[in-house]
Design a protein around this motif. Structure first.
Motif, short mmCIF file in Angstrom:
data_model
loop_
_atom_site.label_atom_id
_atom_site.label_comp_id
_atom_site.label_asym_id
_atom_site.label_seq_id
_atom_site.Cartn_x
_atom_site.Cartn_y
_atom_site.Cartn_z
N ALA A 254 -5.07 -0.38 -1.62
CA ALA A 254 -6.05 -0.76 -2.64
C ALA A 254 -7.04 -1.79 -2.10
O ALA A 254 -8.19 -1.84 -2.54
N GLN A 255 -6.60 -2.60 -1.15
CA GLN A 255 -7.47 -3.64 -0.59
C GLN A 255 -8.16 -3.19 0.69
O GLN A 255 -8.83 -4.00 1.35
N ALA A 256 -8.03 -1.92 1.04
CA ALA A 256 -8.62 -1.42 2.29
C ALA A 256 -10.13 -1.64 2.33
O ALA A 256 -10.70 -1.99 3.37
N GLY B 292 1.73 4.61 2.82
CA GLY B 292 2.96 4.07 2.23
C GLY B 292 2.74 2.87 1.36
O GLY B 292 3.63 2.45 0.62
N GLY B 293 1.55 2.25 1.45
CA GLY B 293 1.20 1.17 0.55
C GLY B 293 1.80 -0.18 0.89
O GLY B 293 2.20 -0.46 2.02
N SER B 294 1.88 -1.01 -0.15
CA SER B 294 2.18 -2.44 0.01
C SER B 294 3.55 -2.73 0.60
O SER B 294 3.73 -3.76 1.27
N VAL B 295 4.53 -1.87 0.35
CA VAL B 295 5.87 -2.16 0.84
C VAL B 295 5.88 -2.28 2.36
O VAL B 295 6.71 -3.00 2.94
N PHE C 70 0.90 -9.00 10.79
CA PHE C 70 1.03 -9.53 9.43
C PHE C 70 0.87 -8.39 8.45
O PHE C 70 0.48 -7.28 8.81
N GLY C 71 1.22 -8.65 7.19
CA GLY C 71 1.18 -7.61 6.17
C GLY C 71 0.44 -8.08 4.94
O GLY C 71 0.22 -9.27 4.73
N VAL C 72 0.08 -7.13 4.08
CA VAL C 72 -0.63 -7.44 2.84
C VAL C 72 -0.05 -6.61 1.71
O VAL C 72 0.32 -5.45 1.89
N SER C 73 0.07 -7.23 0.55
CA SER C 73 0.63 -6.58 -0.62
C SER C 73 -0.26 -6.84 -1.82
O SER C 73 -0.88 -7.90 -1.93
N ASP C 74 -0.29 -5.90 -2.76
CA ASP C 74 -1.06 -6.09 -3.99
C ASP C 74 -0.39 -7.06 -4.94
O ASP C 74 -1.08 -7.71 -5.74
N VAL C 75 0.94 -7.13 -4.91
CA VAL C 75 1.69 -8.04 -5.76
C VAL C 75 2.72 -8.78 -4.91
O VAL C 75 2.97 -8.42 -3.77
N ASN C 76 3.33 -9.82 -5.49
CA ASN C 76 4.25 -10.66 -4.72
C ASN C 76 5.45 -9.87 -4.21
O ASN C 76 5.90 -8.90 -4.84
N PRO C 77 6.01 -10.22 -3.06
CA PRO C 77 7.07 -9.44 -2.42
C PRO C 77 8.29 -9.18 -3.29
O PRO C 77 8.92 -8.12 -3.19
N GLN C 78 8.64 -10.11 -4.18
CA GLN C 78 9.85 -9.96 -4.97
C GLN C 78 9.75 -8.81 -5.98
O GLN C 78 10.76 -8.43 -6.58
N SER C 79 8.56 -8.26 -6.16
CA SER C 79 8.39 -7.11 -7.05
C SER C 79 8.86 -5.81 -6.41
O SER C 79 9.09 -4.82 -7.11
N ARG D 154 1.13 7.27 -7.24
CA ARG D 154 1.33 6.84 -5.86
C ARG D 154 2.82 6.89 -5.52
O ARG D 154 3.68 6.86 -6.40
N THR D 155 3.12 6.98 -4.25
CA THR D 155 4.50 7.00 -3.79
C THR D 155 5.18 5.66 -4.05
O THR D 155 4.52 4.62 -4.17
N ILE D 156 6.49 5.70 -4.12
CA ILE D 156 7.27 4.48 -4.25
C ILE D 156 6.99 3.61 -3.01
O ILE D 156 7.04 4.08 -1.88
N GLY D 157 6.70 2.34 -3.25
CA GLY D 157 6.29 1.44 -2.17
C GLY D 157 4.84 1.03 -2.31
O GLY D 157 4.40 0.07 -1.68
N SER D 158 4.11 1.74 -3.15
CA SER D 158 2.70 1.42 -3.37
C SER D 158 2.56 0.18 -4.24
O SER D 158 3.20 0.05 -5.30
N GLY D 159 1.68 -0.72 -3.84
CA GLY D 159 1.38 -1.89 -4.65
C GLY D 159 0.58 -1.53 -5.88
O GLY D 159 0.72 -2.17 -6.94
N THR D 160 -0.26 -0.50 -5.77
CA THR D 160 -1.00 -0.02 -6.94
C THR D 160 -0.04 0.45 -8.02
O THR D 160 -0.21 0.14 -9.20
N ARG D 161 0.97 1.19 -7.61
CA ARG D 161 1.99 1.67 -8.55
C ARG D 161 2.82 0.51 -9.10
O ARG D 161 3.12 0.45 -10.30
#
Length: 594
Positions: free
Chosen positions: A50-52, A123-126, A179-188, A340-347
């Protein structure tokens, strides 16, 4: 010429760098030459698709906030449009490279002239979390030893653009993300919440510590509800009176090509769905626990409850599908969801915002994948829809889980125009009909608002709870669907060094208000207002005290973090967004209510 070269050499000596050598490419492979690679710092970034667009456009700014020197950014992507993998090669924006507007924060300990930034969306944010917390090599696009030559295409906004063959199993570069980037905090991103695929390690991410990994706040991303263009018109017909020019049956209704000013794509004519209706469409059954393949005429775990558009009522005896004029009506009333697939921050953010997923013990989950492919996602094998001759006969919506935001766009676009092809990420063939009108379907999905401002794709964003998804509505607390991204890095794999300092400067650059403004102007300027991204409030750039959004330097007065924004007070997207004070004594921040 000798004087020019001497000047460059003196400049390099004065600023502690090396004189810039031109970026060159092998004419046979269209990949960087060995000489260029030897003078290039390599960085791997994985996660959020989503942040691409944020990263893509940020590199082009060319100001003193930019990582790349103006006019030197070369782009590589997987064909046809880079939905899964991207790579950027540019000259660092330093005085040593002859930049007219150098970024003096780029660490002098980086002695290379160039940077090669690999960006994995797949694969998204995960993938911006799990291989960071537990370091692991993952697949990136191969732009150095690819088994096939890359292909030069139209450059677009870049110095040059190339597509390179990619296969995550055979033709790729394996590397542990820097480094990595996620749409929401890692604990989600838990396996139990179906935000991380089964088998992900760790199954429930622990909080960051000084000895494991660290989290740095990123910009806020605005998300929204996207519907195929024909479904948008059906909603307009249902929600606006026949004498309104917002109704497609009215002679005054105008839907011009592209993003030309018209009635169809105006804020006034944007149709609406309420949060409860959205939740009903996207929520999964929690019971019965039975494989869907054995329940063609009965609901199953993970299936959605709204599976026909005839279930969306427009009156005592009418429904959305039956009341729509034939020009905008698909061949079948089956609900299609481009997910989106499981692992997506958008989802994941969608589940948090509309279903409270992972935020409480008894929250709902997002409806599970089941479509023509008859392939279940990891941990969802009993949700698969077949194989059966007619997947649309199932008592559930068709859910197409795409690996990236680009794939989701393809899903919406091709269902609207009835492509029925076997190419690209979304390739149903003739599972839903022959190419043309018989394969047209209404579809709905969730997407980030930096997409389709040009209206070149066959989907449109709509209002949620009567509010359009513009930045000013977010800042006023009226529009709900936005989250703050996070960047992660592993303390052991990225110890204190020049590379770590470079990564932190990249993160800072991506979230600088002037850079965010540049990105929004180029990708988030819609016919109904500006959207896309907002810088997070902090001591370096606070929000205007009057609560208004300055589009030249957009900062959100609201945050899911609480001062000081670290530890338990860090970004948590399950927390209601509140006014963020940049110091414990700041009680002057205003909030607009208009």
């Amino acid at each position: 010429m000798k004087k020019i070269l001497l000047g460059a050499a003196i400049s390099a000596a004065l600023f502690g760098g090396v004189a810039n050598a031109a970026i060159t490419f092998d004419p046979k492979t269209n990949m960087p030459t060995a000489a260029t690679l030897a003078d290039t710092q390599v960085v791997y970034l994985s996660g959020s698709s989503a942040q691409a667009e944020l990263f893509d456009r940020s590199l082009l700014v060319g100001t003193s906030e930019s990582i790349c020197k103006l006019g030197t950014v070369h782009k590589f992507m997987d064909p046809p449009s880079g939905s899964n993998q991207l790579v950027y090669l540019c000259a660092l924006n330093t005085a040593a490279n002859g930049s007219a507007t150098p970024n003096t924060r780029i660490p002098s300990t980086i002695t290379k002239s160039n940077i090669l930034l690999f960006k994995r969306n797949e694969g998204g944010s995960v993938f911006g979390i799990s291989p960071i917390i537990t370091p692991a090599a993952i697949a990136f696009l191969n732009v150095t030893t690819n088994t096939s030559p890359c292909t030069v295409i139209a450059p677009g906004l870049f110095a040059s653009t190339r597509t390179c063959a990619y296969s995550k199993d055979t033709n790729r570069t394996l590397a542990t993300p820097t480094f990595g980037v996620s749409d929401v905090n890692p604990q989600s991103f838990t396996v139990a919440g179906e935000n991380a695929p089964a088998g992900t390690v760790p199954a429930a991410p622990p909080g960051p510590t000084p000895s494991t990994y660290q989290v740095v706040s990123g910009p806020a991303t605005v998300f929204g509800l996207a519907v195929t263009t024909k479904l948008r018109k059906a909603l307009q017909q249902a929600q606006f009176a026949a004498n309104s020019t917002c109704n497609p049956t009215n002679a005054g209704y105008k839907d011009l090509a592209g993003n030309a000013k018209d009635t169809a794509d105006s804020e006034l004519c944007m149709p609406n769905l309420n949060s409860d209706t959205i939740a009903a469409i996207f929520a999964a059954y929690t019971a019965p626990f039975s494989p869907l393949v054995a329940n063609v005429s009965a609901p199953a775990l993970g299936a959605g409850k709204i599976h026909q558009w005839t279930q969306i009522k427009t009156g005592a005896a009418t429904n959305l599908f039956d009341q729509t004029i034939s020009a905008n009506k698909p061949a079948n009333a089956k609900v299609h969801i481009c997910s989106r697939t499981i692992g997506s921050g958008t989802r994941a953010q969608f589940g948090i915002k509309f279903l409270n997923n992972t935020c409480s013990l008894y929250s709902s989950k997002v409806v599970s994948h089941a479509d023509h492919t008859a392939i279940g996602e990891p941990g969802q094998s009993f949700f698969k829809a077949g194989p059966i001759a007619n997947p649309e006969s199932l008592l559930r919506p068709m859910v197409h889980a795409m690996a990236s935001g680009g794939g989701l766009e393809e899903c919406l676009n091709e269902l609207d125009n009835g492509s029925a092809n076997t190419a690209g990420s979304f390739a149903p063939g003739e599972a839903y009909g022959a190419p043309g009108a018989t394969a047209v379907r209404w579809a709905i999905g969730f997407h980030s608002l930096d997409k389709n401002a040009s209206l070149s794709s066959n989907f449109r964003f709509i209002k949620i709870d009567g509010v359009s998804p513009s930045l000013d509505k977010v800042a006023a607390g009226r529009y709900p669907d936005w989250v703050e991204g996070t960047f992660q890095y592993n303390v052991k794999t990225l110890p204190s060094s020049g590379v770590k300092d470079l990564v932190l400067e990249m993160i800072r650059s991506f979230g600088t208000p002037s850079v965010v403004s540049f990105v929004n102007k180029s990708s988030g300027t819609h016919t109904w207002g500006t959207s896309g991204f907002l810088a997070v409030p902090n001591a370096a750039h606070a929000a205007p005290l009057n609560g208004l959004v300055n589009l030249a330097a957009p900062v959100n007065p609201l945050s899911h973090a609480i001062f000081p924004g670290t530890g338990a007070q860090a970004t948590n997207d399950c927390r209601n967004p509140l006014i963020y004070s940049t110091s414990p004594n700041n009680n002057l921040q205003g909030l607009q209510i208009k």
